[in-house]
Design a protein around this motif. Structure first.
Motif, PDB file in Angstrom:
ATOM      1  N   UNK A  86     -10.931   7.543   1.325  1.00 38.96           N
ATOM      2  CA  UNK A  86     -11.525   6.471   2.112  1.00 38.96           C
ATOM      3  C   UNK A  86     -11.857   5.298   1.188  1.00 38.96           C
ATOM      4  N   UNK A  89      -8.644   3.705   0.347  1.00 38.89           N
ATOM      5  CA  UNK A  89      -8.133   2.937   1.492  1.00 38.89           C
ATOM      6  C   UNK A  89      -8.838   1.599   1.604  1.00 38.89           C
ATOM      7  N   UNK A  90     -10.167   1.611   1.529  1.00 36.32           N
ATOM      8  CA  UNK A  90     -10.897   0.383   1.796  1.00 36.32           C
ATOM      9  C   UNK A  90     -10.871  -0.586   0.627  1.00 36.32           C
ATOM     10  N   UNK A  91     -10.729  -0.086  -0.595  1.00 35.27           N
ATOM     11  CA  UNK A  91     -10.854  -0.999  -1.728  1.00 35.27           C
ATOM     12  C   UNK A  91      -9.535  -1.286  -2.449  1.00 35.27           C
ATOM     13  N   UNK A  97      -0.505  -1.907  -3.546  1.00 28.68           N
ATOM     14  CA  UNK A  97       0.902  -1.949  -3.147  1.00 28.68           C
ATOM     15  C   UNK A  97       1.465  -3.350  -3.328  1.00 28.68           C
ATOM     16  N   UNK A 332       5.209  -1.981   2.445  1.00 31.13           N
ATOM     17  CA  UNK A 332       4.314  -3.134   2.281  1.00 31.13           C
ATOM     18  C   UNK A 332       2.855  -2.693   2.347  1.00 31.13           C
ATOM     19  N   UNK A 334       0.469  -3.167   4.552  1.00 32.92           N
ATOM     20  CA  UNK A 334       0.008  -2.601   5.816  1.00 32.92           C
ATOM     21  C   UNK A 334       0.409  -1.134   5.917  1.00 32.92           C
ATOM     22  N   UNK A 337      -1.822   1.056   3.888  1.00 34.59           N
ATOM     23  CA  UNK A 337      -3.080   1.425   4.566  1.00 34.59           C
ATOM     24  C   UNK A 337      -2.841   2.543   5.574  1.00 34.59           C
ATOM     25  N   UNK A 338      -1.785   2.391   6.381  1.00 32.98           N
ATOM     26  CA  UNK A 338      -1.551   3.415   7.414  1.00 32.98           C
ATOM     27  C   UNK A 338      -1.260   4.769   6.788  1.00 32.98           C
ATOM     28  N   UNK A 341      -4.483   6.331   5.868  1.00 31.66           N
ATOM     29  CA  UNK A 341      -5.236   6.837   7.027  1.00 31.66           C
ATOM     30  C   UNK A 341      -4.668   8.179   7.504  1.00 31.66           C
ATOM     31  N   UNK A 344      -5.751  10.831   5.177  1.00 28.34           N
ATOM     32  CA  UNK A 344      -7.134  11.280   5.411  1.00 28.34           C
ATOM     33  C   UNK A 344      -7.152  12.396   6.451  1.00 28.34           C
TER      34      UNK A 344
ATOM     35  N   UNK B  24      11.587  -5.253   1.381  1.00 30.86           N
ATOM     36  CA  UNK B  24      10.468  -4.625   2.075  1.00 30.86           C
ATOM     37  C   UNK B  24      10.872  -4.549   3.531  1.00 30.86           C
ATOM     38  N   UNK B  61     -14.273  -4.113   3.352  1.00 32.86           N
ATOM     39  CA  UNK B  61     -14.022  -2.890   2.582  1.00 32.86           C
ATOM     40  C   UNK B  61     -15.312  -2.295   2.044  1.00 32.86           C
ATOM     41  N   UNK B 109     -12.502   9.980   8.994  1.00 30.67           N
ATOM     42  CA  UNK B 109     -11.321   9.495   9.726  1.00 30.67           C
ATOM     43  C   UNK B 109     -11.664   8.287  10.580  1.00 30.67           C
ATOM     44  N   UNK B 115     -11.592   0.691   9.646  1.00 30.53           N
ATOM     45  CA  UNK B 115     -11.258  -0.232   8.572  1.00 30.53           C
ATOM     46  C   UNK B 115      -9.843  -0.773   8.738  1.00 30.53           C
ATOM     47  N   UNK B 116      -8.879   0.116   9.001  1.00 33.88           N
ATOM     48  CA  UNK B 116      -7.486  -0.330   9.121  1.00 33.88           C
ATOM     49  C   UNK B 116      -7.361  -1.357  10.240  1.00 33.88           C
ATOM     50  N   UNK B 120      -6.345  -5.253   9.487  1.00 35.67           N
ATOM     51  CA  UNK B 120      -5.124  -5.836  10.035  1.00 35.67           C
ATOM     52  C   UNK B 120      -5.466  -7.050  10.897  1.00 35.67           C
ATOM     53  N   UNK B 123      -6.128  -9.991   8.700  1.00 37.19           N
ATOM     54  CA  UNK B 123      -4.886 -10.547   8.153  1.00 37.19           C
ATOM     55  C   UNK B 123      -4.133 -11.358   9.210  1.00 37.19           C
TER      56      UNK B 123
END
Lengths: 579, 133
Positions: A86, A89-91, A97, A332, A334, A337-338, A341, A344, B24, B61, B109, B115-116, B120, B123
């Motif tokens: 976590x 993920x957040x920091x 990436x 990328x 995004x 991040x996924x 998650x 986790x 990418x 974050x 979770x 957060x995600x 997003x 962004x």
């Protein structure tokens, strides 16, 4: 517990790993393939692969063993191993990436444009990787010793040879398949036996796991002592067998009085049914009831120990070299991040299991509290609880899963260490350089296994986390989020946090600090080394603002701007070129 | 398309490559409007745009991270100050076991999912801001 099925299971896992690796060899062709699987890995594959790589000996056998021996304080291991993601993920996930870094040293160079920062990060990444490989090898030795009785070094050697050959031939793409597959294998191997264990426990009358009594032998139990062992008997008990007690040769019957006794190496005694199990002298005297309460482990300064463990695991995850590599295979930020998650979720499911083994072990395999081989509880329990061939098959499944754990984590580590070695230390490019480095990455920890003292594998892994949390974590966090971090600050901070943590770790591992008051400061260093690393890095950076790396604003744009906007901060007109 | 990373050049058999854009899966760069140009040309305004994004992401974050880990980190202190809590039982499990084995993971979770989603969204808002003509 020598079992033919378990040997077969271990062989199948080893052969399977080699075969899948060989298949990958045909697919992998270019250097780019070799290093990063060409970045074409979807979040689900990637998350499974990270999970497969991350769930190591510590997770598969170590956590259950520690909970079994020391109670709920040890639950911070699985929680910390998950919560670390976590924090990651957040920091860190997306900016890391976007930095385009393949290894941590790459990140250091991309952010600070300095060979010196890169060099220090490389050395630390190597140290952390080797520190982390060591318990994998010890775990492999323990597993093979438990299922076949082979000496400890055999398992370590097998794992290292298979992994090194596999990495040399297949590279990362094959590793991605192998790792993803191994997450699901490990989850199956640890979950299926639990269903049976719990059913049998219920059928036996769901005996209380927290009764106010000392653990007792459920049947006459024959116990082999592999090492000289100091035990403490709560009550006197009559044992039979051959061996040595308190320096006196015993052959036949013997009454073990209550109190401390030294049992000689190689002794084999049968302990009677219903007798209270003596325990290792270094463990706390706990009934099952008091064991289940917080701070039951009897350690000095339990609160300091708990917080130090929390800090090390929460912040150390992002600094593990083999985990970082995996983020490069996301297309990328995004997706990075996924992936995290999903990961986790995968880890959360897995970490529900080890505590069940730990708790049931108190009822069914209490003799491990006496021999001190608590890490073996996951391996021994299925065959002990479930009778007949079913139990043996479940035991084989667990042994196979455990071996998968050692193989996958070691593979990931060897890949990333070989990357660091070939680029930064040996300076050998191309596939050949990578192969030479892979051999070196494996040989060093193998040699280290011969000199380390046998401490629990999860504790050893905890030390690797502490070093990562005190050195590479400040580098990542301050590097990503503060444009005022300077090259001098980065180097000073990494050294100020990393060197004391590493020293403390090595001292704990290779010497016997015994009961000294500072023992906990050395075995759980994170609570003081992590703040040290962060503070030094930040303060020195503020004092040396003239050394802010050139083009830091551009770097920040690269780290934080979404990729699809055509932003790279690389100067006028670049946006037009891209469109 | 398959150029090796720039710092490790490797002799390879002759191979024809077409270089169009970074490899990418992200959608290809759109035609830049003023905001993106400000950032790419490193103007004051561009720096402000970037600082806003970085600050927003850092705040998000840190707050998700600190709230979640903060709640967890309270537990050892709580159990140490009030040992009686350790005997409390939830669904047949001791309270420490219930909290650490069962309750923690869904919380992590949920925090990650939140957060995600927020990251997003911020962004997307940033993209709308800088792409406005």
């Amino acid at each position: 517990m020598t079992s033919g099925y378990a040997v077969v299971a271990v062989l199948v896992v080893v052969l399977g790993t080699i075969l899948v690796g060989a298949y990958g060899l045909r697919v992998s062709r270019t250097t780019s393939d070799f290093y990063v699987a060409s970045r074409t890995v979807s979040p689900w594959w990637n998350a499974s692969a990270i999970g497969g790589e991350y769930l190591s000996a510590a997770s598969f056998v170590g956590i259950a063993g520690l909970i079994f021996a020391y109670g709920p304080d040890m639950l911070w291991f699985p929680v910390g191993y998950t919560a670390g993601y976590l924090v990651l993920l957040t920091m860190v996930a997306a900016p890391l990436r976007r930095s385009g870094a393949y290894t941590l040293p790459d990140f250091a160079e991309a952010r600070f444009r300095s060979r010196a920062v890169r060099g220090v990060a490389s050395v630390l990444a190597l140290a952390i990787g080797w520190l982390y490989l060591l318990p994998q090898l010890e775990g492999a030795g323990l597993t093979l010793n438990t299922v076949t009785g082979a000496p400890d070094w055999v398992g370590a050697l097998i794992v290292m040879v298979v992994v090194t050959v596999n990495v040399m031939s297949g590279g990362m793409r094959s590793i991605t398949f192998v790792q993803a597959f191994q997450y699901w294998l490990k989850l199956t191997a640890i979950t299926v036996p639990i269903v049976f264990l719990v059913v049998v426990w219920q059928v036996h009358g769901a005996e209380s796991l927290t009764a106010p009594e000392y653990p007792a032998f459920r049947q006459d139990t024959e116990v082999t002592f592999n090492n000289d062992t100091m035990i403490h008997a709560e009550r006197s008990l009559a044992i039979r067998g051959t061996g040595e007690v308190d320096g006196v040769r015993v052959d036949g019957g013997f009454v073990l009085t209550d109190g401390y006794h030294r049992i000689g190496q190689g002794s084999e005694f049968t302990f009677p049914k219903d007798a209270t199990v003596p325990h290792l002298s270094t463990m706390a005297h706990n009934t099952n009831e008091s064991w289940a309460l917080p701070e039951s482990s009897g350690a000095d300064f339990p609160l300091y120990g708990a917080y130090s463990l929390i800090i090390a695991t929460f912040l150390g995850t992002m600094g593990l070299p083999h985990v970082i590599v995996r983020f490069y295979t996301n297309p990328n930020g995004t997706a990075a991040r996924r992936t995290t998650l999903i990961l986790l979720g995968l880890l959360s499911v897995f970490y529900l299991m080890p505590p069940v083994y730990g708790a049931l072990g108190r009822l069914y395999t209490p003799e491990l509290l006496m021999t001190g081989q608590t890490d073996a509880v996951v391996l021994v329990l299925p065959a002990r609880v479930v009778d007949g061939i079913g139990g043996e098959l479940l035991g084989a499944l667990v042994a196979g899963g455990a071996f998968a754990a050692f193989l996958s984590t070691s593979s990931g580590l060897v890949v990333s260490l070989a990357g660091v070695l070939s680029q930064d230390v040996l300076r050998l490019g191309g596939v050949r350089g990578f192969r030479i480095s892979a051999v070196l990455a494996g040989v060093v920890p193998l040699a280290m296994t011969f000199v380390s003292t046998g401490m629990p594998v999860a504790d050893m892994v905890g030390l690797a986390f502490a070093v990562a949390a005190s050195s590479l974590c400040p580098l990542l966090m301050l590097g990503i989020w503060s444009s005022r971090t300077t090259t001098v600050g980065a180097i000073a901070g990494m050294l100020a946090g990393g060197v004391p943590a590493l020293t403390a770790g090595l001292v704990t591992m290779f010497t016997d600090t015994g009961d000294a008051w500072y023992e906990v400061l050395l075995s759980r260093p994170a609570a003081w080394t992590v703040p040290l690393g962060f503070t030094v890095m930040y303060v020195v950076s503020l004092l040396t603002q003239r050394h802010v790396p050139p083009g830091v604003q551009r770097t920040m744009v690269k780290l934080h701007a979404p990729e699809n906007l055509g932003l790279d901060g690389s100067g006028p007109g670049s946006g037009d070129e891209r469109s | 398309m398959t150029t090796p990373p720039p710092h490790r050049p490797v002799p390879q058999p002759t191979q024809r490559v077409v270089v169009t854009s970074p490899r990418t899966r992200a959608p290809r760069a759109r035609r830049p409007y003023s905001g993106t140009r400000e950032i790419n040309e490193q103007s004051e305004l561009g720096a402000v745009y970037m600082r806003t994004l970085i600050r927003a992401q850092r705040r998000l974050g840190l707050s998700v991270c600190l709230v979640t880990t903060g709640v967890l980190a309270l537990l050892p202190l709580l159990f140490s100050l009030e040992p009686a809590l350790g005997r409390f039982r939830v669904f047949g499990l001791g309270l420490p076991w219930f909290l650490l084995c069962v309750a923690t993971f869904p919380m992590l979770l949920l925090a990650g999912w939140f957060y995600v989603r927020q990251a997003e969204r911020s962004e997307r808002e940033f993209a709308e801001l800088v792409e406005r003509p």
